[in-house]
Design an enzyme around this catalytic site. Structure first.
Site, PDB file in Angstrom:
ATOM      1  CD  GLU A  93      -2.491   1.623   0.082  1.00 20.00           C
ATOM      2  OE1 GLU A  93      -2.428   2.736  -0.231  1.00 20.00           O
ATOM      3  OE2 GLU A  93      -3.305   0.737  -0.414  1.00 20.00           O
ATOM      4  CG  ASP A 125       5.134   2.071  -6.697  1.00 18.67           C
ATOM      5  OD1 ASP A 125       4.332   1.288  -7.158  1.00 18.67           O
ATOM      6  OD2 ASP A 125       5.568   3.006  -7.357  1.00 18.67           O
ATOM      7  CG  ASP A 143      -8.415  -2.840  -6.175  1.00 19.98           C
ATOM      8  OD1 ASP A 143      -8.802  -1.976  -6.936  1.00 19.98           O
ATOM      9  OD2 ASP A 143      -9.206  -3.177  -5.368  1.00 19.98           O
TER      10      ASP A 143
END
Length: 225
Positions: A93, A125, A143
């Protein structure tokens, strides 16, 4: 009607806009500008991202899964339910505040999934993790942003370009799965997956678990054995 309440704001590294967490009663929304990125009442396609990958992985022992984007945790919770108890699930995240929201105002939505011993959260990242990995994962679930047609930062586009897809293929074990979420179809991206050497399926999935309403798109791309 119950009004929306603004709870918090988070800057997206490398982006020009901000994420906003909002609440209305027991409903939560994460907004990027005027675009709603996710809503706590719409989790069907995010769950399918993990479920479809798990179906293809089958009975592999100790599968290692990389999830790009924590969001509201729907993909993570589905992965915990779909993959075996010997799985290792790494969640990348980029925005630290999103992890803080998961342990704070969104704790009820996450239902303790961050505390599962199979889960490791990495503030980084996901593209950087993928690029630095070789044959490390049985499945990569992306996602990130809004899919191949990104909204929040230009760097996210690199995940879906040919170079990024080659890096994802290299990061997968033989027969591994790249599962990609998108708010809508992209024939160009489907062709690009083929050019990168994946066998790709394009699967429309309802945004709602009630099997009605808007559809999102999931790509299941398989690396050759």
């Amino acid at each position: 009607m119950i009004p929306w309440v603004h709870l918090d704001t988070a800057a997206v590294p490398g982006g020009t806009t901000q994420l906003r967490l909002k609440q209305r009663g027991d409903e939560f929304s994460i907004m990027l500008g005027t675009n709603e990125l996710m809503n706590s009442r719409l989790s069907g396609s995010e769950q399918a991202l993990a479920d479809l990958a798990a179906e293809r992985i089958g009975a592999r022992k100790k599968p290692r899964i990389l999830i790009g984007g924590l969001g509201m945790g729907f993909t993570l919770r589905a992965a915990l339910a779909s993959f075996k108890n010997d799985a290792e699930i790494v969640v990348a995240e980029l925005v630290p505040e999103v992890v803080a929201w998961a342990r704070g105002p969104l704790a009820e939505v996450f239902k303790g999934s961050l505390d599962d011993p199979r889960v490791r959260i990495v503030i980084d990242d996901v593209g950087r993790l993928i690029a630095s990995s070789k044959a490390a994962y049985d499945a990569i679930l992306l996602d990130v942003d809004n899919g191949p047609e990104g909204l929040s930062r230009e760097e996210n586009d690199e995940l879906y370009e040919l170079k990024g897809l080659h890096e994802a293929k290299a990061a997968l074990k033989p027969g591994g799965i790249l599962s990609v979420w998108s708010s809508g179809p992209s024939p160009l991206f489907t062709r690009r997956l083929g050019r990168a050497g994946f066998k790709a399926e394009e699967i429309p999935v309802r945004a709602s678990t009630k099997k009605r309403g808007a559809k999102h798109m999931i790509w299941i791309a398989t690396k050759a054995e």
